[in-house]
Design a protein around this motif. Structure first.
Motif, PDB file in Angstrom:
ATOM      1  N   ALA A 194      41.594  45.274  42.267  1.00 32.86           N
ATOM      2  CA  ALA A 194      42.746  45.880  42.943  1.00 32.86           C
ATOM      3  C   ALA A 194      43.780  44.796  43.172  1.00 32.86           C
ATOM      4  O   ALA A 194      43.477  43.726  43.662  1.00 32.86           O
ATOM      5  N   LYS A 195      45.004  45.079  42.793  1.00 29.40           N
ATOM      6  CA  LYS A 195      46.092  44.123  43.006  1.00 29.40           C
ATOM      7  C   LYS A 195      46.993  44.650  44.114  1.00 29.40           C
ATOM      8  O   LYS A 195      47.233  45.849  44.207  1.00 29.40           O
ATOM      9  N   THR A 196      47.460  43.745  44.943  1.00 25.67           N
ATOM     10  CA  THR A 196      48.345  44.148  46.024  1.00 25.67           C
ATOM     11  C   THR A 196      49.776  43.793  45.650  1.00 25.67           C
ATOM     12  O   THR A 196      50.045  42.780  45.008  1.00 25.67           O
TER      13      THR A 196
END
Length: 79
Positions: A75-77
């Motif tokens: 997951a990338k923010t």
């Protein structure tokens, strides 16, 4: 003054019908009947012995197959 006669109860019934109407009284009666039936079914189900559910078919049963079908995602923010 302790009890009412049949005429008193008929007058009360007539006033209730005039205030609520026959359709609303019918709906309230059927809702109450459904609630009582649901309560009785719930009480009957609560006293029945619990059954263990059968294992679902089509699922991976061992760890080797689980690793082949598993996909790791990072997951990338947003910054």
């Amino acid at each position: 003054m302790g009890s009412f006669s049949i005429w008193h109860w008929l007058i009360v019934l007539l006033i209730v019908v005039m205030v609520f109407g026959t359709k609303k009284l019918k709906n309230m009666g059927s809702d109450l009947g459904g609630a009582v039936k649901g309560f009785k079914d719930g009480m009957k189900d609560g006293s029945a012995p619990e059954e263990k559910p059968a294992p679902p078919t089509g699922q991976v049963s061992n760890a080797a197959n689980a690793e082949k079908t598993t996909i790791d995602v990072e997951a990338k923010t947003k910054s």
